[in-house]
Design a protein around this motif. Structure first.
Motif, short mmCIF file in Angstrom:
data_model
loop_
_atom_site.label_atom_id
_atom_site.label_comp_id
_atom_site.label_asym_id
_atom_site.label_seq_id
_atom_site.Cartn_x
_atom_site.Cartn_y
_atom_site.Cartn_z
N ARG A 114 -5.56 4.26 -26.98
CA ARG A 114 -5.15 5.69 -26.83
C ARG A 114 -3.92 5.49 -26.01
NH1 ARG A 114 -8.91 10.78 -25.35
NH2 ARG A 114 -9.17 10.36 -27.58
N HIS A 144 -5.18 11.58 -34.60
CA HIS A 144 -6.34 10.92 -34.06
C HIS A 144 -7.30 10.61 -35.45
CE1 HIS A 144 -9.71 10.41 -31.27
NE2 HIS A 144 -9.58 11.65 -30.74
N ARG A 178 -3.21 16.77 -31.88
CA ARG A 178 -3.44 15.60 -32.53
C ARG A 178 -4.64 15.69 -33.48
NH1 ARG A 178 -3.88 11.88 -27.70
NH2 ARG A 178 -6.01 12.20 -26.75
N VAL A 179 -5.67 16.32 -33.03
CA VAL A 179 -6.83 16.64 -33.68
C VAL A 179 -6.73 17.55 -35.09
CG1 VAL A 179 -9.24 17.71 -33.58
CG2 VAL A 179 -8.41 16.62 -31.66
N ARG A 233 -8.67 22.97 -27.95
CA ARG A 233 -8.73 23.12 -26.75
C ARG A 233 -7.21 23.47 -26.46
NH1 ARG A 233 -7.39 19.41 -22.39
NH2 ARG A 233 -6.85 17.82 -24.11
N GLN A 235 -4.15 22.59 -24.68
CA GLN A 235 -3.65 21.28 -24.38
C GLN A 235 -2.81 21.29 -23.08
OE1 GLN A 235 -3.81 17.78 -26.85
NE2 GLN A 235 -5.95 19.18 -27.03
N PRO A 273 -13.57 19.74 -30.90
CA PRO A 273 -13.59 18.28 -30.76
C PRO A 273 -14.05 17.88 -29.28
CG PRO A 273 -11.37 19.33 -30.64
CD PRO A 273 -12.37 20.42 -31.08
N GLN A 274 -13.99 18.97 -28.36
CA GLN A 274 -14.23 18.67 -26.83
C GLN A 274 -13.39 17.87 -26.40
OE1 GLN A 274 -18.19 18.86 -25.74
NE2 GLN A 274 -18.94 17.89 -27.51
N PRO A 275 -12.94 17.96 -25.06
CA PRO A 275 -13.57 18.99 -24.24
C PRO A 275 -13.61 20.37 -24.38
CG PRO A 275 -11.91 17.89 -22.90
CD PRO A 275 -11.79 17.29 -24.34
N1 ASP Z 1 -10.64 14.77 -27.18
C1 ASP Z 1 -9.77 15.34 -28.21
C2 ASP Z 1 -8.39 14.56 -28.24
O1 ASP Z 1 -8.49 13.26 -27.49
C3 ASP Z 1 -9.37 16.64 -28.24
C4 ASP Z 1 -8.98 17.27 -26.88
O2 ASP Z 1 -8.75 16.39 -25.82
O3 ASP Z 1 -8.63 18.48 -26.91
O4 ASP Z 1 -7.55 14.88 -28.61
#
Ligand code: ASP
Length: 320
Positions: A114, A144, A178-179, A233, A235, A273-275
């Motif tokens: 990552r 992702h 990216r989700v 979320r 970002q 997707p969380q958080p």
């Molecule tokens: N956990 C997810 C990501 O890594 C979603 C996010 O962070 O909002 O993209």
């Protein structure tokens, strides 16, 4: 774009879902489904990847993805090492490759990476030894892939595999997500009937992106009659200070409340997707409510990562 495949066409790396055909996506989802198990039951384990050593290299925070890749590897009998490395000492690209080559000398077979900088995952993949695989665990705002697969598996479990009859709304900060990009690739790859993008103009991606998406600027229009509501979320880490929306105002206009959810089909599912930022993009009553499948997404994450690791690494082990 990096070629993710071996000479025989099988997938060697997983950096993006772009270019995977429907047969491949379905096969990965079927494989993952085989590893899903009810909460409280003993999770499936085998020795399919016994003797394999994997490195978890995360240079951005992660809880679910890192832990679920680690569990997935262990439940297949692989060894997995969590490494605290600064992969991209940014300007010093070669330092990163020195680290990777050191790990290769220690008989690592694959790297789960990552990184917040676009291109780092592909750069590693392009420079590893021919027997080594690279798995993206989230690349900048771009990709992702295992999240996309776990989202598709979750939809399939609740709505069946006839994606052509489904309408899916992705809501919120699509621009930096990216989700959302991997969701777009997997859902269009599976032939989704309708994919809606619901976001304020500042959080909508550029017009050339998500070409098959239908764009809506309010949840009132965008959620009407959908089968799946996928919340994102905000970002903040990818925005300039001036662009960060005010939480309360955002919730008032875009937050998913029980009232707004009533615009979707009565049996619509809610994903995230969380958080989660409760009270910003989603109300707790929805996040913890009867239509939420957010915890299923987390559970499916391990199954999907088991399927991906096993499918991509098995050909190299000669254990097809
Ligand atoms: N956990 C997810 C990501 O890594 C979603 C996010 O962070 O909002 O993209």
């Amino acid at each position: 774009m990096l070629n993710q495949r071996r000479a025989d066409g099988t997938l060697r790396h997983l950096i993006t879902l772009e270019g995977l055909n429907r047969v491949e996506l379905d096969a990965l989802l079927d494989h993952a489904q085989h590893y899903v198990c009810a909460l409280g039951a003993r999770p499936p384990m085998n020795r399919a990847l016994a003797g394999v050593t994997l490195g978890n290299l995360f240079t951005e925070p992660s809880t679910r993805t890192r832990v679920s890749f680690e569990l997935a590897a262990r439940r297949l009998g692989a060894e997995v090492i969590n490494l605290e490395v600064q992969l991209s000492s940014r300007a010093k690209g070669e330092t990163m490759l020195d680290t990777i080559h050191t790990l290769e000398s220690l008989h690592f077979d694959g790297f789960i990476i990552r990184d917040s900088q676009p291109g780092v995952v592909a750069h590693v993949a392009a420079n590893v030894a021919p027997h080594v695989s690279v798995f993206s665990a989230g690349e900048a705002h771009l990709s992702h892939p295992t999240q996309g697969l776990l989202d598709a598996l979750t939809v399939r479990q609740h709505k069946g595999s006839r994606f052509g009859s489904l309408s899916i709304a992705i809501v919120g900060d699509i621009k930096h997500s990216r989700v959302a990009r991997s969701a777009y690739e997997v859902f269009t790859g599976l032939g989704v009937g309708e994919l809606r993008l619901v976001a304020p103009p500042a959080l909508m991606p550029a017009s050339g992106e998500f070409p098959a998406g239908l764009r809506f600027s309010t949840p009132e229009q965008g959620l009407a009659g959908v089968d799946v509501v996928m919340m994102l979320r905000i970002q903040k880490e990818r925005m300039a200070q001036a662009d960060i929306p005010d939480g309360e105002e955002y919730f008032a206009r875009y937050g998913l409340t029980l009232q707004r959810l009533r615009l979707a089909k009565p049996d619509a599912i809610v994903m995230h997707p969380q958080p989660m930022n409760r009270g910003v993009e989603i109300d707790s009553a929805v996040a913890d409510g009867a239509q939420s499948v957010i915890r299923d997404q987390v559970r499916n994450g391990v199954a999907v990562r088991m399927a991906v690791l096993e499918s991509l690494l098995r050909p190299r082990l000669g254990r097809a």
